[in-house]
Design an enzyme around this catalytic site. Sequence first.
Site, mmCIF file in Angstrom:
data_model
loop_
_atom_site.group_PDB
_atom_site.id
_atom_site.type_symbol
_atom_site.label_atom_id
_atom_site.label_comp_id
_atom_site.label_asym_id
_atom_site.label_seq_id
_atom_site.Cartn_x
_atom_site.Cartn_y
_atom_site.Cartn_z
ATOM 1 N N GLN A 1 -30.334 -57.751 -51.739
ATOM 2 C CA GLN A 1 -31.451 -58.644 -52.064
ATOM 3 C C GLN A 1 -32.033 -59.242 -50.788
ATOM 4 O OE1 GLN A 1 -30.863 -61.531 -55.344
ATOM 5 N NE2 GLN A 1 -28.985 -60.391 -55.769
HETATM 6 P P1 GTP Z 1 -27.041 -55.144 -54.898
HETATM 7 O O1 GTP Z 1 -25.610 -55.559 -54.978
HETATM 8 O O2 GTP Z 1 -27.956 -56.042 -55.665
HETATM 9 O O3 GTP Z 1 -27.512 -54.965 -53.485
HETATM 10 O O4 GTP Z 1 -27.156 -53.696 -55.619
HETATM 11 P P2 GTP Z 1 -26.257 -52.392 -55.386
HETATM 12 O O5 GTP Z 1 -26.884 -51.539 -54.353
HETATM 13 O O6 GTP Z 1 -24.833 -52.767 -55.180
HETATM 14 O O7 GTP Z 1 -26.430 -51.611 -56.769
HETATM 15 P P3 GTP Z 1 -25.363 -51.481 -57.974
HETATM 16 O O8 GTP Z 1 -24.210 -50.649 -57.549
HETATM 17 O O9 GTP Z 1 -25.092 -52.827 -58.504
HETATM 18 O O10 GTP Z 1 -26.204 -50.596 -59.002
HETATM 19 C C1 GTP Z 1 -27.440 -51.038 -59.521
HETATM 20 C C2 GTP Z 1 -27.710 -50.330 -60.834
HETATM 21 O O11 GTP Z 1 -27.977 -48.939 -60.608
HETATM 22 C C3 GTP Z 1 -26.541 -50.389 -61.813
HETATM 23 O O12 GTP Z 1 -27.064 -50.549 -63.112
HETATM 24 C C4 GTP Z 1 -25.900 -49.016 -61.666
HETATM 25 O O13 GTP Z 1 -25.232 -48.591 -62.831
HETATM 26 C C5 GTP Z 1 -27.115 -48.148 -61.409
HETATM 27 N N1 GTP Z 1 -26.807 -46.930 -60.644
HETATM 28 C C6 GTP Z 1 -26.083 -46.841 -59.500
HETATM 29 N N2 GTP Z 1 -26.040 -45.577 -59.058
HETATM 30 C C7 GTP Z 1 -26.742 -44.832 -59.940
HETATM 31 C C8 GTP Z 1 -27.054 -43.431 -60.029
HETATM 32 O O14 GTP Z 1 -26.701 -42.601 -59.183
HETATM 33 N N3 GTP Z 1 -27.819 -43.051 -61.084
HETATM 34 C C9 GTP Z 1 -28.258 -43.925 -62.029
HETATM 35 N N4 GTP Z 1 -28.978 -43.430 -63.031
HETATM 36 N N5 GTP Z 1 -27.986 -45.236 -61.975
HETATM 37 C C10 GTP Z 1 -27.237 -45.693 -60.942
#
Ligand code: GTP
Length: 171
Positions: free
Chosen positions: A62
């Site tokens: 974020q």
């Molecule tokens: P922040 O902690 O806010 O920086 O986000 P992050 O990068 O850690 O993302 P996070 O792992 O929380 O995933 C965000 C969303 O994307 C979740 O709902 C996951 O299930 C979804 N997601 C993650 N990887 C994939 C993917 O390869 N395909 C799909 N369709 N969804 C994904």
Amino acid sequence: GIKKKEANVLVVGLDNSGKTTIINHFKSEEYKNHDIVPTIGFQVEKFKTKSLSFTAFDMSGQGRYRDLWQAYYRECHGVIFVIDSSDKLRIVVAKDELDALLKHPEVQRKRIPILFFANKMDLRDAVSSVKCSQLMELENIRDKAWHICASNAITGDGLDEGIQWLTDQLK
Ligand code: GTP
Ligand code: MG
């Protein structure tokens, strides 16, 4: 037993790109998180591959937390940069953040490997890893080893190939 070599890896990329989901894949079953929520600030996670023990700094993507990334540039041995390959509108933002990382003095003075995941390749709008690397202008990274893998963090596709590359760079 024989202690594995340890490596600190900084995991960055925009919010919602899939960083926490990717790290979760590498954790052993008993430590897996079944309810992943947006990361606040950062979290420290540990996992192992065959030849390395990783300490991962799972940073929040974020905007209001991105300034925290630089605090870990000094101590990291490698970077995992996660891109949501279906979020074409924000790939330019991801590129700006990558450029800022690459020109930071703590990153410039060391030859750390950078692993990119072109994540969410399962989504209909996803661009290929080749297109992703063009949009991110990765070919301009000349003083560091880098590698890009298309991935699906939900199924795990592409993740093991990527972490194997990083392990080979660090071991
Ligand atoms: P922040 O902690 O806010 O920086 O986000 P992050 O990068 O850690 O993302 P996070 O792992 O929380 O995933 C965000 C969303 O994307 C979740 O709902 C996951 O299930 C979804 N997601 C993650 N990887 C994939 C993917 O390869 N395909 C799909 N369709 N969804 C994904
Ligand atoms: Mg997260």
